[in-house]
Scaffold this motif. Sequence first.
Motif, PDB file in Angstrom:
ATOM      1  N   UNK A  74       0.839  -1.195   0.000  1.00  0.00           N
ATOM      2  CA  UNK A  74       0.000   0.000   0.000  1.00  0.00           C
ATOM      3  C   UNK A  74       0.876   1.247   0.000  1.00  0.00           C
ATOM      4  N   UNK A  75       0.360   2.308  -0.602  1.00  0.00           N
ATOM      5  CA  UNK A  75       1.058   3.588  -0.547  1.00  0.00           C
ATOM      6  C   UNK A  75       0.067   4.673  -0.158  1.00  0.00           C
ATOM      7  N   UNK A  76       0.595   5.770   0.371  1.00  0.00           N
ATOM      8  CA  UNK A  76      -0.247   6.842   0.899  1.00  0.00           C
ATOM      9  C   UNK A  76      -0.538   6.685   2.383  1.00  0.00           C
ATOM     10  N   UNK A  77       0.206   5.812   3.065  1.00  0.00           N
ATOM     11  CA  UNK A  77      -0.066   5.492   4.468  1.00  0.00           C
ATOM     12  C   UNK A  77       0.516   6.542   5.413  1.00  0.00           C
ATOM     13  N   UNK A  78       0.011   6.560   6.626  1.00  0.00           N
ATOM     14  CA  UNK A  78       0.475   7.513   7.631  1.00  0.00           C
ATOM     15  C   UNK A  78       1.975   7.338   7.881  1.00  0.00           C
ATOM     16  N   UNK A  79       2.699   8.452   7.849  1.00  0.00           N
ATOM     17  CA  UNK A  79       4.138   8.510   8.099  1.00  0.00           C
ATOM     18  C   UNK A  79       4.962   7.794   7.029  1.00  0.00           C
ATOM     19  N   UNK A  80       4.338   7.435   5.927  1.00  0.00           N
ATOM     20  CA  UNK A  80       5.082   6.819   4.822  1.00  0.00           C
ATOM     21  C   UNK A  80       5.723   7.914   3.977  1.00  0.00           C
ATOM     22  N   UNK A  81       6.917   7.661   3.519  1.00  0.00           N
ATOM     23  CA  UNK A  81       7.629   8.596   2.651  1.00  0.00           C
ATOM     24  C   UNK A  81       7.947   7.904   1.328  1.00  0.00           C
ATOM     25  N   UNK A  82       8.344   8.702   0.348  1.00  0.00           N
ATOM     26  CA  UNK A  82       8.746   8.114  -0.927  1.00  0.00           C
ATOM     27  C   UNK A  82       9.977   7.234  -0.721  1.00  0.00           C
TER      28      UNK A  82
END
Length: 483
Positions: free
Chosen positions: A240-248
Amino acid sequence: MALDYPQALESLRRPDPAYPVPAVLDTLAAPEHRHLLEYVVEDPFGAHVFPGDVPDHPVEEFLADLDGQLADTAPIHLWSYIPTCAYRCRFCQYPVVLVKGADADRRAADWVDWNIREARLWLDRVPNLARAPIGEFNVFGGTPSLLPPDAIRRLLDFYRGNFAFGPDTAIRFEGDPSTFTPDKLDLLAELGCTKLSSGVQSFDDVVLRECGREHDARRAADFVRDAQRAGFDWISVDLMYGLLDQTVDSVARDLDTVLDLAPTAVVCTKLHLKSYTDTRTGVAGVQPAAWQLPAYRERRERQGHRWPSLAEQYQMRALLTDGLRAAGYVEHPTMYFAQRGRGPEEWKSIMVDQHRQEAEVAIGLGGSSSCRTSEAISEVNWQRYTEAVDAGRIPLSSATRFTPAGQEARAVRMALTSLQPLRDDLHRQRFPGRSLFAAPWTDRFAGLADRGLVTLDPTAGTVTLTPVGEVLVEAVINTDLAG
Protein backbone atom coordinates in the motif's frame (compact mmCIF):
# COMPACT_ATOMS: atom_id res chain seq x y z
CA MET A 1 -10.21 15.14 6.33
CA ALA A 2 -11.24 15.23 2.68
CA LEU A 3 -9.47 17.98 0.76
CA ASP A 4 -11.53 20.56 -1.08
CA TYR A 5 -10.47 21.51 -4.61
CA PRO A 6 -8.01 24.32 -3.69
CA GLN A 7 -6.46 22.11 -1.01
CA ALA A 8 -6.15 19.22 -3.49
CA LEU A 9 -4.37 21.51 -5.96
CA GLU A 10 -2.01 22.65 -3.22
CA SER A 11 -1.31 19.02 -2.29
CA LEU A 12 -0.36 18.31 -5.90
CA ARG A 13 2.33 20.99 -5.63
CA ARG A 14 4.19 19.30 -2.77
CA PRO A 15 6.28 16.51 -4.27
CA ASP A 16 9.38 15.04 -2.70
CA PRO A 17 12.19 17.04 -4.38
CA ALA A 18 14.47 14.00 -4.35
CA TYR A 19 12.31 12.13 -6.87
CA PRO A 20 11.00 12.87 -10.37
CA VAL A 21 7.64 14.57 -10.72
CA PRO A 22 5.15 12.31 -12.56
CA ALA A 23 3.37 13.71 -15.62
CA VAL A 24 0.02 12.85 -14.06
CA LEU A 25 0.37 15.80 -11.67
CA ASP A 26 0.09 18.32 -14.53
CA THR A 27 -2.89 16.41 -15.90
CA LEU A 28 -4.72 16.47 -12.58
CA ALA A 29 -3.96 20.16 -12.07
CA ALA A 30 -5.56 21.15 -15.40
CA PRO A 31 -9.00 22.79 -14.99
CA GLU A 32 -10.63 20.32 -17.39
CA HIS A 33 -9.64 17.50 -15.03
CA ARG A 34 -11.08 18.97 -11.86
CA HIS A 35 -13.54 16.04 -11.63
CA LEU A 36 -10.67 13.54 -11.78
CA LEU A 37 -8.74 15.34 -9.07
CA GLU A 38 -11.78 15.45 -6.82
CA TYR A 39 -12.25 11.72 -7.36
CA VAL A 40 -8.68 10.66 -6.60
CA VAL A 41 -8.47 12.58 -3.33
CA GLU A 42 -10.22 9.72 -1.56
CA ASP A 43 -10.63 7.17 -4.34
CA PRO A 44 -11.28 3.59 -3.30
CA PHE A 45 -8.65 1.33 -4.82
CA GLY A 46 -9.81 -1.15 -7.40
CA ALA A 47 -13.14 -1.30 -9.13
CA HIS A 48 -14.23 -4.64 -7.75
CA VAL A 49 -17.95 -4.00 -8.18
CA PHE A 50 -19.60 -2.58 -11.29
CA PRO A 51 -23.17 -1.82 -10.19
CA GLY A 52 -26.08 -1.93 -12.58
CA ASP A 53 -28.04 1.06 -13.81
CA VAL A 54 -31.37 -0.28 -12.51
CA PRO A 55 -31.51 -0.38 -8.68
CA ASP A 56 -33.70 -2.60 -6.50
CA HIS A 57 -33.47 -5.64 -8.74
CA PRO A 58 -35.21 -8.53 -6.97
CA VAL A 59 -32.68 -10.95 -5.52
CA GLU A 60 -34.66 -13.92 -6.86
CA GLU A 61 -34.33 -12.53 -10.37
CA PHE A 62 -30.58 -12.08 -9.94
CA LEU A 63 -30.29 -15.77 -9.02
CA ALA A 64 -32.31 -16.68 -12.11
CA ASP A 65 -30.12 -14.40 -14.28
CA LEU A 66 -27.00 -16.09 -12.92
CA ASP A 67 -28.39 -19.58 -13.40
CA GLY A 68 -29.23 -18.78 -17.00
CA GLN A 69 -25.70 -17.61 -17.78
CA LEU A 70 -24.14 -20.59 -16.00
CA ALA A 71 -26.07 -23.06 -18.17
CA ASP A 72 -23.39 -22.61 -20.84
CA THR A 73 -20.33 -20.87 -19.51
CA ALA A 74 -16.60 -20.65 -19.79
CA PRO A 75 -14.70 -21.08 -16.49
CA ILE A 76 -15.89 -18.70 -13.77
CA HIS A 77 -14.40 -17.19 -10.63
CA LEU A 78 -15.67 -18.69 -7.35
CA TRP A 79 -14.64 -17.32 -4.01
CA SER A 80 -15.24 -17.98 -0.36
CA TYR A 81 -15.04 -15.01 2.00
CA ILE A 82 -13.97 -15.87 5.55
CA PRO A 83 -14.27 -12.63 7.56
CA THR A 84 -12.19 -13.60 10.59
CA CYS A 85 -9.36 -11.32 11.72
CA ALA A 86 -7.28 -11.27 14.89
CA TYR A 87 -7.27 -7.46 14.82
CA ARG A 88 -8.56 -4.61 12.68
CA CYS A 89 -6.12 -2.56 10.62
CA ARG A 90 -6.62 1.19 10.80
CA PHE A 91 -7.16 1.45 7.04
CA CYS A 92 -9.59 -1.46 6.71
CA GLN A 93 -13.24 -0.85 5.84
CA TYR A 94 -14.06 -4.42 4.80
CA PRO A 95 -16.63 -6.53 6.71
CA VAL A 96 -14.56 -8.43 9.28
CA VAL A 97 -15.22 -10.26 12.53
CA LEU A 98 -12.59 -10.23 15.27
CA VAL A 99 -11.67 -13.60 16.78
CA LYS A 100 -9.13 -13.60 19.60
CA GLY A 101 -8.53 -15.36 22.87
CA ALA A 102 -9.04 -18.87 24.12
CA ASP A 103 -12.04 -19.66 21.91
CA ALA A 104 -10.61 -18.07 18.73
CA ASP A 105 -10.27 -21.40 16.90
CA ARG A 106 -13.85 -22.38 17.67
CA ARG A 107 -15.25 -19.01 16.60
CA ALA A 108 -13.20 -19.07 13.41
CA ALA A 109 -14.41 -22.59 12.64
CA ASP A 110 -18.00 -21.41 13.11
CA TRP A 111 -17.51 -19.17 10.07
CA VAL A 112 -16.55 -22.20 8.01
CA ASP A 113 -19.83 -23.81 9.10
CA TRP A 114 -21.83 -20.76 7.99
CA ASN A 115 -19.89 -20.52 4.74
CA ILE A 116 -20.54 -24.14 3.85
CA ARG A 117 -24.21 -23.82 4.76
CA GLU A 118 -24.51 -20.74 2.57
CA ALA A 119 -22.75 -22.56 -0.27
CA ARG A 120 -25.32 -25.36 -0.07
CA LEU A 121 -28.07 -22.74 -0.41
CA TRP A 122 -26.44 -21.40 -3.58
CA LEU A 123 -26.18 -24.91 -5.03
CA ASP A 124 -29.85 -25.50 -4.30
CA ARG A 125 -31.12 -22.18 -5.70
CA VAL A 126 -28.74 -21.94 -8.70
CA PRO A 127 -28.71 -25.51 -10.08
CA ASN A 128 -26.26 -24.77 -12.91
CA LEU A 129 -23.66 -23.56 -10.40
CA ALA A 130 -22.69 -27.14 -9.55
CA ARG A 131 -21.81 -27.78 -13.22
CA ALA A 132 -20.10 -24.47 -14.01
CA PRO A 133 -16.35 -25.02 -14.52
CA ILE A 134 -14.28 -23.21 -11.89
CA GLY A 135 -11.33 -21.32 -13.35
CA GLU A 136 -10.00 -20.12 -10.01
CA PHE A 137 -11.24 -20.64 -6.47
CA ASN A 138 -10.08 -18.08 -3.93
CA VAL A 139 -10.41 -18.13 -0.16
CA PHE A 140 -10.34 -14.43 0.68
CA GLY A 141 -10.82 -12.48 3.90
CA GLY A 142 -10.48 -11.24 6.48
CA THR A 143 -7.68 -13.52 7.44
CA PRO A 144 -8.71 -17.07 6.50
CA SER A 145 -5.23 -18.29 7.36
CA LEU A 146 -6.32 -17.82 11.00
CA LEU A 147 -8.49 -20.92 10.63
CA PRO A 148 -7.40 -24.03 12.51
CA PRO A 149 -6.16 -26.91 10.31
CA ASP A 150 -9.34 -29.02 10.61
CA ALA A 151 -11.49 -26.09 9.51
CA ILE A 152 -9.26 -25.37 6.49
CA ARG A 153 -9.39 -29.02 5.46
CA ARG A 154 -13.18 -29.12 5.85
CA LEU A 155 -13.65 -25.93 3.82
CA LEU A 156 -11.46 -26.98 0.90
CA ASP A 157 -12.74 -30.55 0.84
CA PHE A 158 -16.32 -29.26 0.67
CA TYR A 159 -15.71 -26.92 -2.25
CA ARG A 160 -13.65 -29.43 -4.18
CA GLY A 161 -16.30 -32.07 -3.67
CA ASN A 162 -19.35 -29.97 -4.55
CA PHE A 163 -18.27 -27.65 -7.35
CA ALA A 164 -16.85 -28.38 -10.79
CA PHE A 165 -13.17 -28.21 -10.02
CA GLY A 166 -11.06 -29.56 -12.86
CA PRO A 167 -7.37 -30.27 -13.42
CA ASP A 168 -6.78 -26.63 -14.39
CA THR A 169 -8.65 -25.07 -11.45
CA ALA A 170 -6.32 -22.96 -9.33
CA ILE A 171 -6.90 -22.81 -5.58
CA ARG A 172 -5.68 -19.68 -3.86
CA PHE A 173 -5.55 -18.85 -0.16
CA GLU A 174 -5.14 -15.43 1.44
CA GLY A 175 -3.70 -14.55 4.81
CA ASP A 176 -1.61 -12.46 7.12
CA PRO A 177 2.17 -13.08 7.04
CA SER A 178 2.25 -14.06 10.72
CA THR A 179 -0.42 -16.75 10.26
CA PHE A 180 1.22 -18.43 7.27
CA THR A 181 3.41 -20.61 9.47
CA PRO A 182 5.51 -23.38 7.88
CA ASP A 183 3.05 -25.98 9.21
CA LYS A 184 0.10 -24.13 7.70
CA LEU A 185 1.91 -23.78 4.40
CA ASP A 186 2.54 -27.52 4.36
CA LEU A 187 -1.14 -28.17 5.03
CA LEU A 188 -2.27 -25.85 2.23
CA ALA A 189 0.12 -27.48 -0.21
CA GLU A 190 -1.16 -30.92 0.83
CA LEU A 191 -4.75 -29.75 0.19
CA GLY A 192 -3.98 -28.65 -3.36
CA CYS A 193 -3.47 -24.91 -2.94
CA THR A 194 -1.02 -23.60 -5.50
CA LYS A 195 -1.46 -19.86 -4.96
CA LEU A 196 -0.97 -17.67 -1.89
CA SER A 197 -1.58 -13.97 -1.36
CA SER A 198 -0.66 -11.93 1.67
CA GLY A 199 -1.31 -8.36 2.73
CA VAL A 200 2.23 -7.32 3.58
CA GLN A 201 1.34 -3.60 2.99
CA SER A 202 4.86 -2.34 3.83
CA PHE A 203 8.30 -3.51 4.84
CA ASP A 204 8.78 -0.45 7.05
CA ASP A 205 8.18 -1.29 10.71
CA VAL A 206 7.25 2.31 11.61
CA VAL A 207 4.60 2.38 8.88
CA LEU A 208 3.31 -1.08 9.84
CA ARG A 209 2.95 -0.01 13.46
CA GLU A 210 0.94 3.09 12.52
CA CYS A 211 -1.33 0.91 10.36
CA GLY A 212 -2.06 -1.24 13.40
CA ARG A 213 -0.41 -4.30 11.87
CA GLU A 214 0.81 -6.92 14.32
CA HIS A 215 3.54 -8.39 12.13
CA ASP A 216 6.88 -6.82 11.35
CA ALA A 217 8.86 -6.54 8.13
CA ARG A 218 11.07 -9.52 8.95
CA ARG A 219 8.05 -11.81 9.34
CA ALA A 220 6.65 -10.59 6.01
CA ALA A 221 9.90 -11.42 4.25
CA ASP A 222 10.06 -14.78 6.00
CA PHE A 223 6.58 -15.62 4.68
CA VAL A 224 7.73 -15.16 1.08
CA ARG A 225 10.84 -17.26 1.60
CA ASP A 226 8.93 -19.98 3.47
CA ALA A 227 6.32 -20.13 0.69
CA GLN A 228 9.03 -20.34 -1.95
CA ARG A 229 10.73 -23.19 -0.10
CA ALA A 230 7.37 -24.97 0.19
CA GLY A 231 7.10 -24.89 -3.60
CA PHE A 232 3.98 -22.75 -4.15
CA ASP A 233 3.56 -21.89 -7.80
CA TRP A 234 2.19 -18.37 -7.21
CA ILE A 235 3.09 -16.10 -4.30
CA SER A 236 1.56 -12.63 -4.27
CA VAL A 237 2.13 -9.78 -1.84
CA ASP A 238 0.11 -6.59 -1.39
CA LEU A 239 1.79 -3.21 -0.94
CA MET A 240 0.00 0.00 0.00
CA TYR A 241 1.06 3.59 -0.55
CA GLY A 242 -0.25 6.84 0.90
CA LEU A 243 -0.07 5.49 4.47
CA LEU A 244 0.48 7.51 7.63
CA ASP A 245 4.14 8.51 8.10
CA GLN A 246 5.08 6.82 4.82
CA THR A 247 7.63 8.60 2.65
CA VAL A 248 8.75 8.11 -0.93
CA ASP A 249 12.05 6.83 0.48
CA SER A 250 10.13 4.22 2.48
CA VAL A 251 8.31 3.03 -0.64
CA ALA A 252 11.62 2.90 -2.52
CA ARG A 253 12.96 0.58 0.18
CA ASP A 254 9.78 -1.52 -0.07
CA LEU A 255 10.41 -1.89 -3.78
CA ASP A 256 14.02 -2.96 -3.19
CA THR A 257 12.86 -5.58 -0.70
CA VAL A 258 10.20 -6.93 -3.07
CA LEU A 259 12.64 -7.17 -5.96
CA ASP A 260 15.09 -9.01 -3.71
CA LEU A 261 12.40 -11.48 -2.59
CA ALA A 262 11.06 -11.91 -6.15
CA PRO A 263 7.47 -12.98 -5.44
CA THR A 264 5.41 -14.08 -8.43
CA ALA A 265 3.09 -11.11 -8.19
CA VAL A 266 2.71 -7.76 -6.44
CA VAL A 267 -0.53 -5.83 -5.94
CA CYS A 268 -0.07 -2.12 -5.23
CA THR A 269 -2.94 -0.11 -3.78
CA LYS A 270 -3.43 3.50 -2.77
CA LEU A 271 -4.84 4.18 0.68
CA HIS A 272 -8.59 4.45 0.10
CA LEU A 273 -10.58 6.67 2.43
CA LYS A 274 -13.88 7.18 0.67
CA SER A 275 -16.39 4.55 1.71
CA TYR A 276 -17.36 1.86 -0.75
CA THR A 277 -20.90 2.52 0.46
CA ASP A 278 -20.73 5.90 -1.31
CA THR A 279 -19.26 4.63 -4.57
CA ARG A 280 -20.39 0.99 -4.63
CA THR A 281 -17.09 0.10 -6.30
CA GLY A 282 -16.46 -2.39 -3.49
CA VAL A 283 -18.06 -3.75 -0.35
CA ALA A 284 -17.69 -1.94 2.98
CA GLY A 285 -18.54 -3.33 6.39
CA VAL A 286 -20.77 -1.71 8.97
CA GLN A 287 -17.84 -0.12 10.81
CA PRO A 288 -15.67 2.52 9.10
CA ALA A 289 -11.91 2.30 9.19
CA ALA A 290 -10.27 4.36 11.93
CA TRP A 291 -8.49 6.43 9.30
CA GLN A 292 -11.80 7.29 7.64
CA LEU A 293 -12.82 9.26 10.73
CA PRO A 294 -11.82 12.94 10.34
CA ALA A 295 -11.34 13.37 14.09
CA TYR A 296 -8.93 10.43 14.21
CA ARG A 297 -6.93 11.73 11.25
CA GLU A 298 -6.73 15.23 12.70
CA ARG A 299 -5.65 13.91 16.09
CA ARG A 300 -2.76 12.00 14.53
CA GLU A 301 -1.67 15.16 12.71
CA ARG A 302 -1.73 17.16 15.94
CA GLN A 303 0.46 14.48 17.50
CA GLY A 304 3.11 15.12 14.85
CA HIS A 305 2.28 12.41 12.35
CA ARG A 306 2.08 13.16 8.65
CA TRP A 307 -0.02 12.06 5.70
CA PRO A 308 1.78 12.03 2.31
CA SER A 309 0.72 14.75 -0.11
CA LEU A 310 -1.08 13.79 -3.32
CA ALA A 311 2.10 14.61 -5.23
CA GLU A 312 4.08 12.23 -3.05
CA GLN A 313 1.43 9.52 -3.44
CA TYR A 314 1.75 9.68 -7.21
CA GLN A 315 5.53 9.66 -6.90
CA MET A 316 5.14 6.48 -4.83
CA ARG A 317 2.91 4.97 -7.47
CA ALA A 318 5.29 5.88 -10.29
CA LEU A 319 8.24 4.48 -8.36
CA LEU A 320 6.45 1.15 -7.84
CA THR A 321 5.08 0.96 -11.37
CA ASP A 322 8.33 1.89 -13.11
CA GLY A 323 10.46 -0.27 -10.81
CA LEU A 324 8.34 -3.38 -11.17
CA ARG A 325 8.08 -3.02 -14.94
CA ALA A 326 11.84 -2.55 -15.23
CA ALA A 327 12.32 -5.76 -13.24
CA GLY A 328 10.17 -7.75 -15.67
CA TYR A 329 6.75 -7.52 -14.04
CA VAL A 330 3.74 -6.85 -16.28
CA GLU A 331 0.80 -4.72 -15.12
CA HIS A 332 -2.51 -6.42 -16.00
CA PRO A 333 -4.98 -5.33 -14.71
CA THR A 334 -4.33 -1.93 -13.16
CA MET A 335 -1.82 -2.11 -10.28
CA TYR A 336 -1.67 -5.93 -10.43
CA PHE A 337 1.86 -6.92 -11.44
CA ALA A 338 2.96 -10.45 -12.33
CA GLN A 339 6.30 -11.74 -13.50
CA ARG A 340 6.50 -11.71 -17.28
CA GLY A 341 4.96 -14.86 -18.69
CA ARG A 342 3.06 -15.65 -15.47
CA GLY A 343 0.16 -13.23 -15.63
CA PRO A 344 -2.38 -11.85 -15.72
CA GLU A 345 -4.06 -12.56 -12.41
CA GLU A 346 -6.47 -15.35 -13.39
CA TRP A 347 -9.35 -14.41 -11.10
CA LYS A 348 -9.30 -10.78 -12.24
CA SER A 349 -8.83 -11.72 -15.89
CA ILE A 350 -11.91 -13.98 -15.77
CA MET A 351 -13.99 -10.98 -14.75
CA VAL A 352 -12.58 -8.00 -16.65
CA ASP A 353 -10.66 -9.04 -19.78
CA GLN A 354 -12.67 -8.01 -22.82
CA HIS A 355 -12.81 -11.49 -24.38
CA ARG A 356 -13.93 -13.15 -21.12
CA GLN A 357 -15.94 -11.19 -18.54
CA GLU A 358 -17.51 -14.30 -17.08
CA ALA A 359 -19.57 -14.64 -13.92
CA GLU A 360 -18.26 -14.60 -10.40
CA VAL A 361 -19.92 -16.10 -7.34
CA ALA A 362 -18.94 -14.97 -3.85
CA ILE A 363 -19.98 -16.97 -0.81
CA GLY A 364 -19.63 -15.36 2.60
CA LEU A 365 -20.16 -12.13 4.50
CA GLY A 366 -20.00 -9.12 2.19
CA GLY A 367 -19.43 -11.06 -1.02
CA SER A 368 -19.98 -9.57 -4.48
CA SER A 369 -21.47 -11.77 -7.21
CA SER A 370 -22.31 -10.92 -10.81
CA CYS A 371 -23.38 -12.10 -14.20
CA ARG A 372 -23.81 -10.18 -17.44
CA THR A 373 -27.34 -8.97 -16.74
CA SER A 374 -27.24 -8.22 -13.00
CA GLU A 375 -25.13 -8.21 -9.85
CA ALA A 376 -25.69 -8.57 -6.11
CA ILE A 377 -23.97 -7.91 -2.80
CA SER A 378 -24.24 -10.13 0.25
CA GLU A 379 -25.16 -8.92 3.71
CA VAL A 380 -22.30 -7.11 5.51
CA ASN A 381 -23.80 -7.17 9.01
CA TRP A 382 -22.67 -10.44 10.56
CA GLN A 383 -25.78 -10.85 12.70
CA ARG A 384 -28.17 -10.39 9.78
CA TYR A 385 -25.94 -12.63 7.69
CA THR A 386 -26.01 -15.51 10.16
CA GLU A 387 -29.76 -15.09 10.73
CA ALA A 388 -30.37 -15.38 6.99
CA VAL A 389 -28.23 -18.48 6.60
CA ASP A 390 -29.75 -20.09 9.68
CA ALA A 391 -33.20 -19.40 8.18
CA GLY A 392 -32.23 -21.05 4.88
CA ARG A 393 -31.93 -17.86 2.80
CA ILE A 394 -29.02 -16.85 0.60
CA PRO A 395 -27.93 -13.68 2.46
CA LEU A 396 -28.04 -11.25 -0.47
CA SER A 397 -28.87 -7.74 0.71
CA SER A 398 -29.19 -5.90 -2.61
CA ALA A 399 -29.05 -6.40 -6.35
CA THR A 400 -29.00 -4.19 -9.44
CA ARG A 401 -29.82 -4.95 -13.06
CA PHE A 402 -28.11 -3.83 -16.26
CA THR A 403 -30.15 -2.43 -19.11
CA PRO A 404 -28.77 -3.33 -22.57
CA ALA A 405 -26.94 0.03 -22.59
CA GLY A 406 -25.75 -0.66 -19.04
CA GLN A 407 -24.37 -4.06 -20.04
CA GLU A 408 -22.39 -2.45 -22.84
CA ALA A 409 -21.06 0.33 -20.60
CA ARG A 410 -20.07 -2.16 -17.92
CA ALA A 411 -18.19 -4.28 -20.46
CA VAL A 412 -16.22 -1.27 -21.67
CA ARG A 413 -15.42 -0.02 -18.17
CA MET A 414 -14.27 -3.44 -16.97
CA ALA A 415 -12.12 -3.96 -20.06
CA LEU A 416 -10.39 -0.61 -19.59
CA THR A 417 -9.22 -1.65 -16.12
CA SER A 418 -7.28 -4.50 -17.75
CA LEU A 419 -5.03 -1.82 -19.36
CA GLN A 420 -5.21 -3.77 -22.62
CA PRO A 421 -6.35 -1.97 -25.80
CA LEU A 422 -10.10 -2.14 -26.34
CA ARG A 423 -10.80 -4.05 -29.55
CA ASP A 424 -13.77 -3.08 -31.66
CA ASP A 425 -14.03 -6.56 -33.21
CA LEU A 426 -14.54 -8.09 -29.76
CA HIS A 427 -17.05 -5.39 -28.89
CA ARG A 428 -19.04 -6.05 -32.06
CA GLN A 429 -19.10 -9.79 -31.33
CA ARG A 430 -20.44 -9.18 -27.85
CA PHE A 431 -22.88 -6.41 -28.86
CA PRO A 432 -24.04 -6.94 -32.47
CA GLY A 433 -24.76 -3.72 -34.28
CA ARG A 434 -22.69 -1.69 -31.82
CA SER A 435 -19.19 -0.22 -32.20
CA LEU A 436 -16.63 1.61 -30.10
CA PHE A 437 -16.40 4.06 -32.99
CA ALA A 438 -20.11 4.91 -33.07
CA ALA A 439 -22.50 6.61 -30.67
CA PRO A 440 -22.40 6.83 -27.72
CA TRP A 441 -18.72 5.92 -27.55
CA THR A 442 -17.29 8.01 -30.36
CA ASP A 443 -17.84 11.35 -28.61
CA ARG A 444 -16.77 10.03 -25.20
CA PHE A 445 -13.53 8.55 -26.49
CA ALA A 446 -12.82 11.59 -28.67
CA GLY A 447 -13.13 13.76 -25.57
CA LEU A 448 -10.74 11.53 -23.65
CA ALA A 449 -8.32 11.58 -26.59
CA ASP A 450 -8.41 15.38 -26.74
CA ARG A 451 -7.46 15.42 -23.06
CA GLY A 452 -4.54 13.03 -23.55
CA LEU A 453 -6.05 10.02 -21.77
CA VAL A 454 -6.57 7.61 -24.70
CA THR A 455 -5.42 7.18 -28.28
CA LEU A 456 -7.82 6.11 -31.01
CA ASP A 457 -6.96 3.99 -34.05
CA PRO A 458 -10.10 3.46 -36.14
CA THR A 459 -8.13 1.58 -38.80
CA ALA A 460 -6.90 -1.01 -36.29
CA GLY A 461 -10.15 -0.75 -34.37
CA THR A 462 -8.52 -0.05 -31.01
CA VAL A 463 -8.86 2.35 -28.10
CA THR A 464 -5.72 2.46 -25.97
CA LEU A 465 -5.04 4.21 -22.69
CA THR A 466 -2.09 6.61 -22.70
CA PRO A 467 0.45 6.29 -19.85
CA VAL A 468 -1.37 9.03 -17.93
CA GLY A 469 -4.68 7.39 -18.79
CA GLU A 470 -3.44 4.15 -17.26
CA VAL A 471 -2.67 5.93 -14.00
CA LEU A 472 -6.11 7.55 -13.93
CA VAL A 473 -8.15 4.72 -15.42
CA GLU A 474 -10.30 4.12 -12.36
CA ALA A 475 -11.10 7.81 -12.00
CA VAL A 476 -11.98 7.92 -15.70
CA ILE A 477 -14.34 4.94 -15.62
CA ASN A 478 -16.06 6.21 -12.48
CA THR A 479 -16.50 9.79 -13.72
CA ASP A 480 -16.24 10.27 -17.49
CA LEU A 481 -17.65 6.82 -18.27
CA ALA A 482 -20.07 6.47 -15.37
CA GLY A 483 -23.74 6.06 -16.18
